[in-house]
Design a protein around this motif. Sequence first.
Motif, PDB file in Angstrom:
ATOM      1  N   ASP A 158      -6.784  18.280  15.642  1.00 47.01           N
ATOM      2  CA  ASP A 158      -5.702  18.447  16.610  1.00 47.01           C
ATOM      3  C   ASP A 158      -4.433  17.732  16.157  1.00 47.01           C
ATOM      4  N   LYS A 159      -4.586  16.573  15.559  1.00 45.92           N
ATOM      5  CA  LYS A 159      -3.441  15.774  15.132  1.00 45.92           C
ATOM      6  C   LYS A 159      -3.355  15.801  13.604  1.00 45.92           C
ATOM      7  N   PRO A 160      -2.149  15.686  13.040  1.00 40.21           N
ATOM      8  CA  PRO A 160      -2.031  15.645  11.583  1.00 40.21           C
ATOM      9  C   PRO A 160      -2.576  14.330  11.026  1.00 40.21           C
ATOM     10  N   ILE A 161      -2.925  14.363   9.769  1.00 38.89           N
ATOM     11  CA  ILE A 161      -3.438  13.173   9.092  1.00 38.89           C
ATOM     12  C   ILE A 161      -2.260  12.248   8.803  1.00 38.89           C
ATOM     13  N   ASN A 162      -2.378  11.005   9.199  1.00 41.26           N
ATOM     14  CA  ASN A 162      -1.312  10.027   9.012  1.00 41.26           C
ATOM     15  C   ASN A 162      -1.824   8.915   8.114  1.00 41.26           C
ATOM     16  N   ILE A 163      -1.140   8.716   6.983  1.00 47.07           N
ATOM     17  CA  ILE A 163      -1.509   7.649   6.057  1.00 47.07           C
ATOM     18  C   ILE A 163      -0.385   6.633   6.070  1.00 47.07           C
ATOM     19  N   ASN A 164      -0.699   5.439   6.503  1.00 50.39           N
ATOM     20  CA  ASN A 164       0.295   4.386   6.616  1.00 50.39           C
ATOM     21  C   ASN A 164       0.099   3.394   5.474  1.00 50.39           C
ATOM     22  N   LEU A 165       1.094   3.325   4.588  1.00 53.56           N
ATOM     23  CA  LEU A 165       1.024   2.395   3.461  1.00 53.56           C
ATOM     24  C   LEU A 165       2.087   1.313   3.644  1.00 53.56           C
ATOM     25  N   ASN A 166       1.637   0.144   3.944  1.00 60.18           N
ATOM     26  CA  ASN A 166       2.548  -0.994   4.035  1.00 60.18           C
ATOM     27  C   ASN A 166       2.453  -1.759   2.725  1.00 60.18           C
ATOM     28  N   VAL A 167       3.440  -1.530   1.874  1.00 59.09           N
ATOM     29  CA  VAL A 167       3.421  -2.149   0.552  1.00 59.09           C
ATOM     30  C   VAL A 167       4.640  -3.047   0.440  1.00 59.09           C
ATOM     31  N   LYS A 168       4.419  -4.261   0.054  1.00 60.05           N
ATOM     32  CA  LYS A 168       5.510  -5.208  -0.121  1.00 60.05           C
ATOM     33  C   LYS A 168       5.508  -5.649  -1.577  1.00 60.05           C
ATOM     34  N   ILE A 169       6.598  -5.370  -2.257  1.00 59.09           N
ATOM     35  CA  ILE A 169       6.705  -5.712  -3.675  1.00 59.09           C
ATOM     36  C   ILE A 169       7.783  -6.781  -3.825  1.00 59.09           C
ATOM     37  N   GLU A 170       7.389  -7.881  -4.372  1.00 59.82           N
ATOM     38  CA  GLU A 170       8.336  -8.971  -4.631  1.00 59.82           C
ATOM     39  C   GLU A 170       8.213  -9.365  -6.095  1.00 59.82           C
ATOM     40  N   HIS A 171       9.328  -9.713  -6.661  1.00 66.94           N
ATOM     41  CA  HIS A 171       9.282 -10.219  -8.035  1.00 66.94           C
ATOM     42  C   HIS A 171      10.351 -11.283  -8.203  1.00 66.94           C
ATOM     43  N   GLU A 172      10.053 -12.192  -9.058  1.00 70.65           N
ATOM     44  CA  GLU A 172      10.983 -13.267  -9.385  1.00 70.65           C
ATOM     45  C   GLU A 172      11.059 -13.371 -10.899  1.00 70.65           C
TER      46      GLU A 172
END
Length: 61
Positions: free
Chosen positions: A27-41
Amino acid sequence: MLPILISLIVLMSSAACTPRVELAVADKPININLNVKIEHEIYIKVDKALDNIINEDSGLF
């Protein structure tokens, strides 16, 4: 008569157990939640002699 009765029972029991396959659409669409945090120093350590060569007054950059 008994063999006919037995074969009739076997036929009826096998007909009652037929497998059924169903395909259903969601009934509902497939939802893929990607919380990606990229940090570099980046750490640069420059020698004093190189710092004098590469400073802003040298005209290199």
